[in-house]
Design a protein around this motif. Structure first.
Motif, mmCIF file in Angstrom:
data_model
loop_
_atom_site.group_PDB
_atom_site.id
_atom_site.type_symbol
_atom_site.label_atom_id
_atom_site.label_comp_id
_atom_site.label_asym_id
_atom_site.label_seq_id
_atom_site.Cartn_x
_atom_site.Cartn_y
_atom_site.Cartn_z
ATOM 1 N N GLY A 158 0.868 -1.218 0.018
ATOM 2 C CA GLY A 158 0.156 0.234 0.006
ATOM 3 C C GLY A 158 0.816 1.319 -0.177
ATOM 4 O O GLY A 158 0.072 2.052 -0.633
ATOM 5 N N GLN A 190 -2.006 -5.156 19.432
ATOM 6 C CA GLN A 190 -0.591 -5.885 19.641
ATOM 7 C C GLN A 190 -0.754 -5.100 20.632
ATOM 8 O O GLN A 190 -0.210 -4.121 21.714
ATOM 9 C CB GLN A 190 0.136 -5.912 18.600
ATOM 10 N N SER A 227 -4.319 -10.059 4.034
ATOM 11 C CA SER A 227 -4.329 -8.278 4.340
ATOM 12 C C SER A 227 -2.979 -8.333 4.881
ATOM 13 O O SER A 227 -2.535 -7.610 4.798
ATOM 14 C CB SER A 227 -5.570 -7.716 4.756
ATOM 15 N N LEU A 230 -1.520 -15.405 13.975
ATOM 16 C CA LEU A 230 -1.711 -15.295 12.191
ATOM 17 C C LEU A 230 -0.407 -15.549 11.852
ATOM 18 O O LEU A 230 -0.387 -15.819 10.991
ATOM 19 C CB LEU A 230 -2.525 -13.869 12.327
ATOM 20 N N SER A 266 -0.674 -10.591 6.111
ATOM 21 C CA SER A 266 0.394 -11.656 5.341
ATOM 22 C C SER A 266 0.963 -10.599 4.086
ATOM 23 O O SER A 266 0.466 -10.620 3.722
ATOM 24 C CB SER A 266 -0.221 -12.915 4.755
HETATM 25 C C1 LIG Z 1 -3.118 -6.531 13.311
HETATM 26 C C2 LIG Z 1 -2.174 -5.953 12.662
HETATM 27 C C3 LIG Z 1 -1.731 -4.972 12.059
HETATM 28 C C4 LIG Z 1 -1.233 -4.451 11.892
HETATM 29 N N1 LIG Z 1 -0.075 -2.978 11.259
HETATM 30 C C5 LIG Z 1 0.242 -2.327 10.505
HETATM 31 C C6 LIG Z 1 0.107 -1.201 10.288
HETATM 32 O O1 LIG Z 1 -0.450 -0.236 10.667
HETATM 33 N N2 LIG Z 1 1.399 -0.355 8.883
HETATM 34 C C7 LIG Z 1 2.239 -1.487 8.580
HETATM 35 O O2 LIG Z 1 3.169 -0.985 7.541
HETATM 36 N N3 LIG Z 1 1.421 -2.799 8.970
HETATM 37 C C8 LIG Z 1 0.741 -3.337 9.867
HETATM 38 N N4 LIG Z 1 0.699 -4.515 9.898
HETATM 39 C C9 LIG Z 1 1.376 -5.630 8.995
HETATM 40 C C10 LIG Z 1 1.416 -5.518 7.887
HETATM 41 O O3 LIG Z 1 -0.340 -5.812 7.658
HETATM 42 C C11 LIG Z 1 1.540 -6.703 7.016
HETATM 43 O O4 LIG Z 1 3.157 -7.034 6.669
HETATM 44 C C12 LIG Z 1 1.100 -7.066 5.352
HETATM 45 O O5 LIG Z 1 2.528 -8.156 4.799
HETATM 46 C C13 LIG Z 1 0.729 -6.064 3.820
HETATM 47 O O6 LIG Z 1 0.797 -6.043 3.495
HETATM 48 P P1 LIG Z 1 0.865 -5.911 1.964
HETATM 49 O O7 LIG Z 1 2.420 -7.147 2.071
HETATM 50 O O8 LIG Z 1 0.236 -5.923 1.013
HETATM 51 O O9 LIG Z 1 2.107 -4.432 1.716
HETATM 52 C C14 LIG Z 1 -0.374 -5.169 10.446
HETATM 53 C C15 LIG Z 1 -0.497 -6.672 10.815
HETATM 54 C C16 LIG Z 1 -1.483 -6.738 12.220
HETATM 55 C C17 LIG Z 1 -1.752 -8.020 11.802
#
Ligand SMILES: Cc1cc2nc3c(=O)[nH]c(=O)nc-3n(C[C@H](O)[C@H](O)[C@H](O)COP(=O)(O)O)c2cc1C
Length: 492
Positions: free
Chosen positions: A197, A319, A227, A329, A229
């Motif tokens: 993103g 978290q 999302s 997860l 992952s």
């Molecule tokens: C509960 C939760 C909250 C998360 N919050 C964020 C966040 O605020 N910012 C971020 O960059 N990644 C956050 N992550 C990690 C991303 O969701 C993760 O790296 C994911 O692979 C991102 O999607 P993408 O690979 O399509 O970029 C979070 C993960 C979880 C499980």
């Protein structure tokens, strides 16, 4: 009879469609805890932490209702994926698994053998039951929590899906990126460098263009899991979800963005971020267990409209100090991606991968192999710690032999304590992809990490000179289990 069967769910019948059906199934499994009267102000988040931190993968999902100051039915759901059974239900896998690494293997096998199915656009759906636009937009119409005691603000997006579009090829990404509430019509969106993103948003901003987002803050836990992952950039999460389900995810076209929005989503927020328009974001209790995040100006989202179902449910996942509700997860989805990369690089005999919940995530990853050649263990360490699914913010990567369950921390520690030599079995990786959530991140936002070869030295393995393990043999175990079947042995 196992719990699932006694509740009328067999391992292969446990499928569902959408969040509300998922909640019914979880209730049938006896894993739903309904809580009334908890305040949005740190109580819901704290109750969830207290129910989860020592639960060893068996915490309930918590459905909060009758939140003071909000209408009955305006609910929040925490802890959706804090039990192995619920993760298995969400992924359409059998509900029972011997080792935690087994569910990773089943998920990984499923990924290898499924076709991606793109979403199907439909004219309407429950998400359109209520539409707020213009002056009516009010994100605080919902019981948005302040999750941790030291968070500065309320966060509507934690277990969310931020949908963005690549300006080059038009593809969509779903990522879980947190959303701070500034006021009724403005929210934040903290996306770390390198996340998909973020790459989309950076591309628009580099061209001086605005970037639209559709943000789901209540939806099918499968979409949240995907999302969050690390799926490869060219794999769309909605297509992947369709593949897992075996049928297309039905989506409406967002009235403002034109993006696909799951028709049965609980709440969808559409809005826009503009280049140069920033607001101070954070601090927020973060995944490494600290309020370590920098509070800096970040791009925000001007809300254009909010679509929501009657009696909507916000899905949440704050978290905190491990173990938190996202541990499984990251253990399962993150490990499956590492497994995929190891095999894609041609590395043979991978028997298990686990991101340990206490790490959390890639801070402590163990990989189980059957050693095939000298240097096999090092190959595995370097790929696992630097592939897309394993590279972000890693710290410890450990490789163990086939007799060590990678998902059992006691066994991994034993291997590290008896098959590892500090002089010869360590590699360091310097200046790797870090996270500012790490209290020890280095200037420039890098980190250093350690690779541990806790396998029996290959030449000793070949020559058969490494001492035999003190353990009850498989044959004797079987005989004893048969002869003393009345004894309450735990599972091997
Ligand atoms: C509960 C939760 C909250 C998360 N919050 C964020 C966040 O605020 N910012 C971020 O960059 N990644 C956050 N992550 C990690 C991303 O969701 C993760 O790296 C994911 O692979 C991102 O999607 P993408 O690979 O399509 O970029 C979070 C993960 C979880 C499980």
């Amino acid at each position: 009879m196992d719990d699932a069967r006694s509740a009328g769910l067999s391992n292969d019948q446990a499928s569902y469609r959408g969040l509300r059906h998922w909640i019914e199934k979880v209730d049938d499994l006896g894993e739903l805890l309904r809580v009334d009267n908890a305040s949005w102000d740190a109580e819901m988040g704290s109750i969830t932490q207290m129910m989860t931190e020592k639960s060893r993968g068996n915490a309930p999902a918590l459905l909060f209702d009758n939140v003071p100051g909000y209408p009955q039915g305006y609910r929040t759901l925490y802890g959706s994926l804090s039990s192995i059974k619920r993760v298995a239900l969400t992924l359409g896998l059998p509900l029972e698994h011997e080792r935690k690494a087994d569910i990773v293997q089943r998920y990984y096998d499923r990924m290898q053998n499924m076709e991606l199915i793109p979403p199907k656009i439909v004219d309407s759906g429950p998400v359109m039951e209520n539409i707020m636009t213009g002056d009516d937009v009010d994100v605080l119409k919902f019981p948005v929590p302040r999750h941790h005691e030291q968070d500065k603000a309320r966060y509507i997006g934690t277990a969310n899906c931020v949908i963005s579009q690549d300006p080059d090829d038009g593809s969509y990404n779903l990522g879980t990126y947190r959303n701070q509430v500034y006021d009724a019509k403005t929210i934040g969106c903290q996306i770390t460098e390198g996340k998909h993103g973020r790459i989309h948003r950076d591309k628009y901003f580099e061209r001086g263009e605005e970037c639209k987002f559709a943000i789901l803050v209540g939806m099918d836990p499968l979409l949240y899991m995907l999302s969050a992952s690390p799926l490869p950039e060219d794999v769309g999460e909605l297509d992947f979800a369709g593949g897992i389900r075996g049928e297309a995810i039905e989506c409406i076209k967002g009235p403002y963005t034109g993006f696909p929005i799951p028709a049965d989503a609980e709440i969808a927020i559409e809005g826009v971020a503009r280049p140069g328009k920033v607001k101070e974001e954070g601090p927020f209790g973060e995944w490494m267990g600290y309020y370590s995040d920098d509070s800096v100006p970040r791009p925000y989202v001007e809300i254009k409209n909010i679509l929501h179902r009657n009696d909507p449910i916000i899905t949440c996942a704050p978290q905190h100090k491990p173990v938190d509700e996202t541990g499984l997860l990251k253990g399962i989805a993150g490990s499956a991606e590492i497994w995929r990369s190891l095999e894609a690089c041609g590395l043979p005999d991978i028997l298990g991968v686990w991101n340990h919940e206490g790490g959390p995530a890639t801070r402590f990853t163990a990989i189980q192999i059957k050693q095939r050649y000298p240097g096999h263990a090092r190959n595995v360490l370097h790929v696992a710690s630097n592939c897309q699914g394993g590279a972000y913010a890693g710290k410890w990567t450990v490789v163990v032999d086939e007799d060590i369950d990678a998902s059992d921390l006691d066994q991994v520690l034993w291997a590290m304590s008896t098959r590892f030599d500090p002089d010869t079995d360590i590699d360091l990786i310097l200046k790797a992809w870090a996270s500012k959530r790490d209290p020890l991140y280095l200037p420039g936002n890098f980190n250093n990490r350690i690779l541990i070869d806790a396998c029996i030295p290959y030449d000793q393995l070949l020559k058969g000179v490494f001492p035999p393990v003190v353990d009850v043999s498989k044959e004797l175990r079987k005989q004893i289990r048969e002869k003393f079947s009345h004894l309450p042995f735990p599972r091997d």
